[in-house]
Enzyme design. Structure first.
Site, short mmCIF file in Angstrom:
data_model
loop_
_atom_site.label_atom_id
_atom_site.label_comp_id
_atom_site.label_asym_id
_atom_site.label_seq_id
_atom_site.Cartn_x
_atom_site.Cartn_y
_atom_site.Cartn_z
N GLU A 280 0.86 -1.19 0.00
CA GLU A 280 0.00 0.00 0.00
C GLU A 280 0.89 1.23 0.00
O GLU A 280 1.95 1.23 0.64
CB GLU A 280 -0.91 -0.01 1.24
CG GLU A 280 -1.86 -1.22 1.22
CD GLU A 280 -2.83 -1.26 2.41
OE1 GLU A 280 -2.80 -0.34 3.24
OE2 GLU A 280 -3.60 -2.24 2.47
N HIS B 26 -7.99 1.12 1.74
CA HIS B 26 -7.81 0.83 3.18
C HIS B 26 -8.55 1.86 4.05
O HIS B 26 -7.96 2.53 4.90
CB HIS B 26 -6.31 0.80 3.54
CG HIS B 26 -6.04 0.00 4.78
ND1 HIS B 26 -4.87 -0.68 4.98
CD2 HIS B 26 -6.78 -0.23 5.90
CE1 HIS B 26 -4.89 -1.29 6.15
NE2 HIS B 26 -6.05 -1.02 6.73
N1 LIG Z 1 -9.63 -2.47 6.75
C1 LIG Z 1 -9.42 -1.82 7.85
O1 LIG Z 1 -9.36 -0.61 7.88
C2 LIG Z 1 -9.25 -2.58 9.12
C3 LIG Z 1 -9.68 -2.00 10.32
C4 LIG Z 1 -9.54 -2.71 11.49
C5 LIG Z 1 -8.95 -3.95 11.48
N2 LIG Z 1 -8.51 -4.48 10.32
C6 LIG Z 1 -7.92 -5.82 10.28
O2 LIG Z 1 -8.89 -6.74 10.69
C7 LIG Z 1 -8.31 -7.72 11.51
C8 LIG Z 1 -9.35 -8.30 12.43
O3 LIG Z 1 -9.75 -7.31 13.35
P1 LIG Z 1 -10.52 -7.68 14.70
O4 LIG Z 1 -10.55 -6.45 15.50
O5 LIG Z 1 -11.79 -8.36 14.43
O6 LIG Z 1 -9.49 -8.68 15.33
P2 LIG Z 1 -9.75 -9.70 16.53
O7 LIG Z 1 -8.41 -10.02 17.07
O8 LIG Z 1 -10.77 -9.16 17.46
O9 LIG Z 1 -10.35 -10.99 15.79
C9 LIG Z 1 -9.60 -11.79 14.94
C10 LIG Z 1 -10.18 -13.19 14.99
O10 LIG Z 1 -9.49 -13.97 14.04
C11 LIG Z 1 -9.26 -15.25 14.61
N3 LIG Z 1 -8.16 -15.89 13.92
C12 LIG Z 1 -6.82 -15.67 14.05
N4 LIG Z 1 -6.13 -16.46 13.22
C13 LIG Z 1 -7.04 -17.21 12.55
C14 LIG Z 1 -6.94 -18.21 11.56
N5 LIG Z 1 -5.76 -18.61 11.09
N6 LIG Z 1 -8.08 -18.78 11.13
C15 LIG Z 1 -9.30 -18.38 11.60
N7 LIG Z 1 -9.45 -17.45 12.55
C16 LIG Z 1 -8.34 -16.85 13.01
C17 LIG Z 1 -8.98 -14.96 16.06
O11 LIG Z 1 -9.16 -16.08 16.89
C18 LIG Z 1 -9.99 -13.85 16.34
O12 LIG Z 1 -11.21 -14.36 16.82
C19 LIG Z 1 -7.20 -6.96 12.22
O13 LIG Z 1 -6.16 -7.81 12.63
C20 LIG Z 1 -6.74 -5.96 11.20
O14 LIG Z 1 -5.65 -6.50 10.50
C21 LIG Z 1 -8.66 -3.83 9.13
O1 LIG Z 2 -5.93 3.42 9.96
C1 LIG Z 2 -5.18 2.60 9.46
O2 LIG Z 2 -4.21 2.87 8.76
C2 LIG Z 2 -5.38 1.11 9.76
C3 LIG Z 2 -6.81 0.70 9.87
C4 LIG Z 2 -6.95 -0.77 10.18
O3 LIG Z 2 -6.34 -1.56 9.24
C5 LIG Z 2 -6.50 -1.14 11.55
O4 LIG Z 2 -5.63 -2.00 11.69
O5 LIG Z 2 -7.05 -0.59 12.51
#
Ligand SMILES: NC(=O)c1ccc[n+]([C@@H]2O[C@H](COP(=O)([O-])OP(=O)(O)OC[C@H]3O[C@@H](n4cnc5c(N)ncnc54)[C@H](O)[C@@H]3O)[C@@H](O)[C@H]2O)c1
Ligand SMILES: O=C(O)CC[C@@H](O)C(=O)O
Length: 471
Positions: A319, A349
């Site tokens: 990215e 993102h």
């Molecule tokens: N697009 C965005 O802007 C954005 C924003 C927030 C988070 N995220 C991403 O989303 C991910 C998830 O966020 P969250 O807050 O729900 O995380 P979280 O830690 O609350 O939940 C993740 C879940 O995935 C499960 N997990 C881990 N490894 C696994 C596997 N190999 N197979 C199946 N399940 C598995 C865990 O047990 C957990 O329940 C974050 O790690 C982050 O990378 C992206």
């Molecule tokens: O704000 C960001 O750059 C990341 C957002 C999201 O992927 C996160 O991990 O919370």
């Protein structure tokens, strides 16, 4: 406050002797916390005595670098402490990051800044990293812990924003909204209903049922979807959602598959050619987790063959560090192939990018940084043991808080307590996480000259990672 001076990390935690030589009296008359008695002051309700803010340094000596447009709320909290805050809207390329990180005690980042061991080994003054987001995969957490650098994040302040985006994408994909809108922007009226669907009664398969996945489950059921989920943990189902035993079972049953797992070695290319094979023909894939989770060339094939009817991607293996015309093959070799597909929603993102989420994250992470800098409290740290202690108050003069981050090996506490033995240890707590342990003790009857001696003695132990003496 004194004029800003360059102080090193080792002297930050131990600036006591320096400060005392400047102003011995001030040593035991630290300023009141700006949020005295509040959350920032880390107060645990105990009694009404005025809270003493522990600052063994002039606050303006603390240098903070905030990258990636950290929200104003976080900037305000850090500036209110008197810290020097440098703010940049973008991330930095590695060479510039290394130059900047050498000088700072605190760095605040979001998802783009890679704090690898190579970068962190240059960060000789760094005490703490604030990830103003959920993900911490961009930081070498293990290296940081082993070098006494605490890492904090905001574990769920943007979960709702991501879940809402995914709901929007499910409907948009089912109705081909992206394509219809693009056509209209180009002047083309294309009224179709073929292969456009309601989402009511369809099955949503959630991979990773954590903060985002479980929130999404509730929203999807409210829209009339059936929800199944797969997670490595056995987790309580919310509403009438149902956990399935394997990823394959989920892929075979779901009309929409959405990914909410962290970036780990196990989730790298978790969805690749074999997994696309298992999915229903005409199903959809959504990835708002991390770019490494989906094998994009395999996704392109699945889209071209008609196996997938649509996809939404918010995250990518590479990215760009800043906004601009960067989504081209130079960044990711397949970028232009992806752009040429129909019914694929590509977003930069933005899953967590709402005013609500960014404001909440700014506050949460900045407060954690202040608690750690000023009081040594590690609660909510993702890489150090979580340790807290009631704060010292102004009616406890001649007290000092000793923090000793050390290798988790036998016999350390005995040696530490021999060093502290001349003083009354009012309270003490120690915890460990893997190879690293964190000891915090409040000691009383400490004379000015004792403090340097305590620090030097702790520094001389071969288990030492970092010593801080706050007063
Ligand atoms: N697009 C965005 O802007 C954005 C924003 C927030 C988070 N995220 C991403 O989303 C991910 C998830 O966020 P969250 O807050 O729900 O995380 P979280 O830690 O609350 O939940 C993740 C879940 O995935 C499960 N997990 C881990 N490894 C696994 C596997 N190999 N197979 C199946 N399940 C598995 C865990 O047990 C957990 O329940 C974050 O790690 C982050 O990378 C992206
Ligand atoms: O704000 C960001 O750059 C990341 C957002 C999201 O992927 C996160 O991990 O919370």
């Amino acid at each position: 406050m004194t004029a800003p001076r360059d102080i090193e990390r080792s002297s930050l935690g131990s600036a006591v002797s320096h400060s005392l030589s400047v102003s011995p009296t001030a040593a035991f008359h630290s300023p009141l916390s700006s949020s005295q008695g509040g959350f920032l002051a880390g107060s645990l309700p105990h009694r009404a005595a005025a809270a003493k803010q522990l600052k063994p340094f002039s606050t303006e000596d603390i240098k903070i670098l905030l990258l990636e447009n950290v929200n104003q709320t976080g900037r305000d909290i850090l500036k209110a402490q008197g810290y020097q805050v440098e703010f940049l809207k973008t991330s930095l390329p590695e060479d510039q990051l290394i130059e900047k990180i050498r000088d700072v005690h605190v760095i605040g980042i979001r998802s783009k800044t890679k704090l690898t061991a190579k970068v962190l080994q240059e960060a000789k003054n760094l005490l703490v990293i604030g990830c103003f987001c959920i993900g911490t995969n961009q930081v070498d957490l293990d290296y940081a812990a082993k070098h006494g650098i605490a890492v904090f994040n905001s574990p769920f302040a943007n979960s709702r924003s991501v879940a809402e985006l995914v709901i929007a994408e499910i409907i948009s994909l089912a109705r081909q909204l992206g394509d219809r809108s693009l056509e209209m922007h180009r002047g083309t009226w294309n009224k179709v209903s073929s292969k456009c669907w309601e989402i009511r009664g369809k099955t949503l398969g959630i991979v990773g049922y954590g903060h985002i996945g479980s929130q999404l489950s509730v929203l999807a059921e409210a829209m009339g979807m059936s929800v199944i989920y797969y997670d490595v943990l056995t987790l309580m189902a919310i509403g009438t959602a149902r956990q399935v035993p394997t990823l394959e079972a989920l892929l075979e049953e779901a009309d929409f598959v959405t990914l909410h797992v962290p970036e780990t070695p196990e989730t790298k290319n978790m969805i690749s050619a074999a997994q696309f094979e298992r999915m229903k023909t005409g199903s959809y894939l959504i990835n708002a987790s991390r770019g490494s989770v989906v094998d994009i060339p395999a996704l392109i094939k699945a889209m071209r063959s008609g196996k997938l009817a649509g996809a939404a991607l918010d995250v990518y293996p590479n990215e760009p560090a800043a906004n601009g015309d960067y989504f081209v093959n130079d960044l990711n070799a397949w970028a232009e192939d992806l752009r040429g597909l129909s019914n694929i929603i590509l977003t930069p993102h933005i899953g967590g990018s709402t005013e609500e989420a960014q404001r909440a994250i700014g506050i949460e992470v900045a407060e954690a940084l202040v608690r750690y800098i000023n009081q040594g409290i590690t609660v909510a740290s993702v890489n150090l043991p979580e340790v807290t202690m009631r704060q010292l108050t102004l009616d406890e003069p001649n007290h000092a808080r000793v923090i000793y981050i050390h290798r988790n090996v036998p016999g350390v506490l005995r040696r530490v307590n021999e060093i502290l033995a001349e003083h009354n240890v009012d309270k003490q707590i120690s915890d460990s996480k893997g190879d690293v342990a964190y000891m915090m003790a409040d000691i009383s009857d400490v004379k000015v000259e004792d403090i340097k001696e305590i620090r030097d003695s702790l520094d001389a132990l071969n288990s030492r990672i970092l010593t801080r003496v706050l007063y």
